[in-house]
Motif scaffolding. Structure first.
Motif, PDB file in Angstrom:
ATOM      1  N   GLY A 163       0.781  -1.223   0.000  1.00 38.58           N
ATOM      2  CA  GLY A 163       0.000   0.000   0.000  1.00 38.58           C
ATOM      3  C   GLY A 163       0.812   1.271   0.000  1.00 38.58           C
ATOM      4  O   GLY A 163       0.492   2.183   0.733  1.00 38.58           O
ATOM      5  N   GLU A 164       1.859   1.354  -0.834  1.00 41.81           N
ATOM      6  CA  GLU A 164       2.695   2.548  -0.799  1.00 41.81           C
ATOM      7  C   GLU A 164       1.952   3.803  -1.239  1.00 41.81           C
ATOM      8  O   GLU A 164       2.017   4.812  -0.599  1.00 41.81           O
ATOM      9  CB  GLU A 164       3.982   2.361  -1.623  1.00 41.81           C
ATOM     10  CG  GLU A 164       3.823   2.141  -3.110  1.00 41.81           C
ATOM     11  CD  GLU A 164       3.596   0.686  -3.474  1.00 41.81           C
ATOM     12  OE1 GLU A 164       3.134   0.447  -4.599  1.00 41.81           O
ATOM     13  OE2 GLU A 164       3.857  -0.196  -2.656  1.00 41.81           O
ATOM     14  N   SER A 165       1.187   3.745  -2.333  1.00 46.15           N
ATOM     15  CA  SER A 165       0.445   4.926  -2.739  1.00 46.15           C
ATOM     16  C   SER A 165      -1.031   4.799  -2.393  1.00 46.15           C
ATOM     17  O   SER A 165      -1.730   5.785  -2.291  1.00 46.15           O
ATOM     18  CB  SER A 165       0.594   5.152  -4.248  1.00 46.15           C
ATOM     19  OG  SER A 165      -0.130   4.158  -4.951  1.00 46.15           O
ATOM     20  N   ALA A 222      -7.154  -1.557  -3.113  1.00 46.16           N
ATOM     21  CA  ALA A 222      -5.876  -1.047  -2.605  1.00 46.16           C
ATOM     22  C   ALA A 222      -6.041  -0.558  -1.166  1.00 46.16           C
ATOM     23  O   ALA A 222      -5.163  -0.779  -0.331  1.00 46.16           O
ATOM     24  CB  ALA A 222      -5.351   0.062  -3.503  1.00 46.16           C
ATOM     25  N   ASP A 223      -7.171   0.076  -0.860  1.00 38.81           N
ATOM     26  CA  ASP A 223      -7.438   0.520   0.513  1.00 38.81           C
ATOM     27  C   ASP A 223      -7.594  -0.666   1.463  1.00 38.81           C
ATOM     28  O   ASP A 223      -7.204  -0.599   2.625  1.00 38.81           O
ATOM     29  CB  ASP A 223      -8.707   1.375   0.570  1.00 38.81           C
ATOM     30  CG  ASP A 223      -8.514   2.762  -0.019  1.00 38.81           C
ATOM     31  OD1 ASP A 223      -7.362   3.130  -0.335  1.00 38.81           O
ATOM     32  OD2 ASP A 223      -9.524   3.476  -0.172  1.00 38.81           O
ATOM     33  N   PHE A 224      -8.199  -1.763   0.965  1.00 36.50           N
ATOM     34  CA  PHE A 224      -8.441  -2.946   1.792  1.00 36.50           C
ATOM     35  C   PHE A 224      -7.236  -3.870   1.875  1.00 36.50           C
ATOM     36  O   PHE A 224      -7.246  -4.819   2.662  1.00 36.50           O
ATOM     37  CB  PHE A 224      -9.614  -3.770   1.232  1.00 36.50           C
ATOM     38  CG  PHE A 224     -10.951  -3.081   1.256  1.00 36.50           C
ATOM     39  CD1 PHE A 224     -11.249  -2.089   2.173  1.00 36.50           C
ATOM     40  CD2 PHE A 224     -11.931  -3.442   0.341  1.00 36.50           C
ATOM     41  CE1 PHE A 224     -12.487  -1.470   2.190  1.00 36.50           C
ATOM     42  CE2 PHE A 224     -13.179  -2.834   0.348  1.00 36.50           C
ATOM     43  CZ  PHE A 224     -13.451  -1.843   1.275  1.00 36.50           C
ATOM     44  N   SER A 225      -6.214  -3.663   1.073  1.00 37.29           N
ATOM     45  CA  SER A 225      -5.136  -4.645   0.910  1.00 37.29           C
ATOM     46  C   SER A 225      -4.510  -5.171   2.201  1.00 37.29           C
ATOM     47  O   SER A 225      -4.190  -6.356   2.264  1.00 37.29           O
ATOM     48  CB  SER A 225      -4.061  -4.111  -0.033  1.00 37.29           C
ATOM     49  OG  SER A 225      -3.429  -2.994   0.517  1.00 37.29           O
ATOM     50  N   PRO A 226      -4.338  -4.371   3.260  1.00 37.92           N
ATOM     51  CA  PRO A 226      -3.755  -4.952   4.481  1.00 37.92           C
ATOM     52  C   PRO A 226      -4.647  -6.007   5.143  1.00 37.92           C
ATOM     53  O   PRO A 226      -4.177  -6.804   5.934  1.00 37.92           O
ATOM     54  CB  PRO A 226      -3.593  -3.748   5.410  1.00 37.92           C
ATOM     55  CG  PRO A 226      -3.703  -2.548   4.555  1.00 37.92           C
ATOM     56  CD  PRO A 226      -4.525  -2.931   3.380  1.00 37.92           C
ATOM     57  N   ILE A 249     -12.717 -13.216   2.746  1.00 38.59           N
ATOM     58  CA  ILE A 249     -11.476 -12.722   2.144  1.00 38.59           C
ATOM     59  C   ILE A 249     -10.996 -11.504   2.920  1.00 38.59           C
ATOM     60  O   ILE A 249      -9.816 -11.326   3.138  1.00 38.59           O
ATOM     61  CB  ILE A 249     -11.698 -12.372   0.646  1.00 38.59           C
ATOM     62  CG1 ILE A 249     -11.958 -13.638  -0.146  1.00 38.59           C
ATOM     63  CG2 ILE A 249     -10.487 -11.627   0.082  1.00 38.59           C
ATOM     64  CD1 ILE A 249     -12.394 -13.405  -1.568  1.00 38.59           C
ATOM     65  N   TYR A 250     -11.940 -10.670   3.364  1.00 35.40           N
ATOM     66  CA  TYR A 250     -11.623  -9.501   4.172  1.00 35.40           C
ATOM     67  C   TYR A 250     -11.608  -9.948   5.627  1.00 35.40           C
ATOM     68  O   TYR A 250     -12.632 -10.383   6.156  1.00 35.40           O
ATOM     69  CB  TYR A 250     -12.679  -8.412   3.964  1.00 35.40           C
ATOM     70  CG  TYR A 250     -12.347  -7.104   4.639  1.00 35.40           C
ATOM     71  CD1 TYR A 250     -11.731  -6.079   3.938  1.00 35.40           C
ATOM     72  CD2 TYR A 250     -12.660  -6.881   5.978  1.00 35.40           C
ATOM     73  CE1 TYR A 250     -11.437  -4.873   4.553  1.00 35.40           C
ATOM     74  CE2 TYR A 250     -12.371  -5.691   6.597  1.00 35.40           C
ATOM     75  CZ  TYR A 250     -11.759  -4.682   5.882  1.00 35.40           C
ATOM     76  OH  TYR A 250     -11.463  -3.493   6.477  1.00 35.40           O
ATOM     77  N   VAL A 251     -10.453  -9.875   6.258  1.00 34.36           N
ATOM     78  CA  VAL A 251     -10.327 -10.318   7.661  1.00 34.36           C
ATOM     79  C   VAL A 251      -9.671  -9.233   8.490  1.00 34.36           C
ATOM     80  O   VAL A 251      -8.595  -8.741   8.172  1.00 34.36           O
ATOM     81  CB  VAL A 251      -9.516 -11.638   7.779  1.00 34.36           C
ATOM     82  CG1 VAL A 251     -10.320 -12.797   7.296  1.00 34.36           C
ATOM     83  CG2 VAL A 251      -8.215 -11.555   7.030  1.00 34.36           C
ATOM     84  N   ASP A 252     -10.328  -8.827   9.543  1.00 35.68           N
ATOM     85  CA  ASP A 252      -9.758  -7.895  10.512  1.00 35.68           C
ATOM     86  C   ASP A 252     -10.509  -8.068  11.830  1.00 35.68           C
ATOM     87  O   ASP A 252     -11.344  -8.943  11.955  1.00 35.68           O
ATOM     88  CB  ASP A 252      -9.799  -6.449  10.011  1.00 35.68           C
ATOM     89  CG  ASP A 252     -11.210  -5.869   9.957  1.00 35.68           C
ATOM     90  OD1 ASP A 252     -12.167  -6.631  10.144  1.00 35.68           O
ATOM     91  OD2 ASP A 252     -11.338  -4.674   9.746  1.00 35.68           O
ATOM     92  N   GLY A 253     -10.233  -7.214  12.776  1.00 37.80           N
ATOM     93  CA  GLY A 253     -10.847  -7.333  14.092  1.00 37.80           C
ATOM     94  C   GLY A 253     -12.226  -6.706  14.186  1.00 37.80           C
ATOM     95  O   GLY A 253     -12.908  -6.863  15.178  1.00 37.80           O
ATOM     96  N   GLU A 254     -12.644  -5.967  13.165  1.00 38.79           N
ATOM     97  CA  GLU A 254     -13.925  -5.264  13.219  1.00 38.79           C
ATOM     98  C   GLU A 254     -15.091  -6.219  13.086  1.00 38.79           C
ATOM     99  O   GLU A 254     -14.985  -7.269  12.499  1.00 38.79           O
ATOM    100  CB  GLU A 254     -14.006  -4.242  12.075  1.00 38.79           C
ATOM    101  CG  GLU A 254     -12.999  -3.125  12.165  1.00 38.79           C
ATOM    102  CD  GLU A 254     -13.109  -2.173  10.987  1.00 38.79           C
ATOM    103  OE1 GLU A 254     -14.204  -2.065  10.414  1.00 38.79           O
ATOM    104  OE2 GLU A 254     -12.112  -1.548  10.660  1.00 38.79           O
TER     105      GLU A 254
END
Length: 122
Positions: free
Chosen positions: A2-4, A75-79, A115-120
């Motif tokens: 996610g550099e840019s 790109a925003d979701f990539s992490p 596919i989208y995994v996070d703590g939220e």
């Protein structure tokens, strides 16, 4: 990656017809009103994404706009994306949405597909 925040490198894209066919043949699909996502487990250190926008959604300028907005959202979701191959298919009605609505709908279907995994929990 996610550099840019705006670009998805070529190594993060599904481009070959053979790869699309492999993902579709796995038959792991998830959908909401605006998007369908097909996914395939992959042995690689990062995700790869393919985009499909039908001619039914509009002329070339409209289709390219939709793909550009999808790439920006990804790109925003990539992490938060799992290391899998997946294809996003835009459904009718996406052409009327703004970026925030596209992002919200895309996040929803990516969470359904795990596919989208996070703590939220939203």
């Amino acid at each position: 990656m996610g550099e840019s925040g705006l670009a998805i490198k070529k190594t993060y894209r599904v481009k070959r017809s053979k790869d699309f066919d492999q993902i579709f043949s796995a038959k792991h699909s998830f959908a909401n009103k605006r998007f369908v996502v097909y996914k395939l487990k992959a042995d690689q250190p990062h995700f790869r994404v393919g985009l499909s926008v039908s001619k039914k959604l509009g002329h070339a300028v409209m289709r390219n706009r939709i793909k550009r907005l999808l790439r920006h959202a990804i790109a925003d979701f990539s992490p938060y994306l799992a290391d899998e191959d997946f294809v996003i298919i835009a459904r009718r009605g996406v052409e009327t949405l703004n970026f925030e609505e596209i992002k919200k709908n895309l996040k929803h279907v990516l969470k359904l597909s795990k596919i989208y995994v996070d703590g939220e929990n939203d």
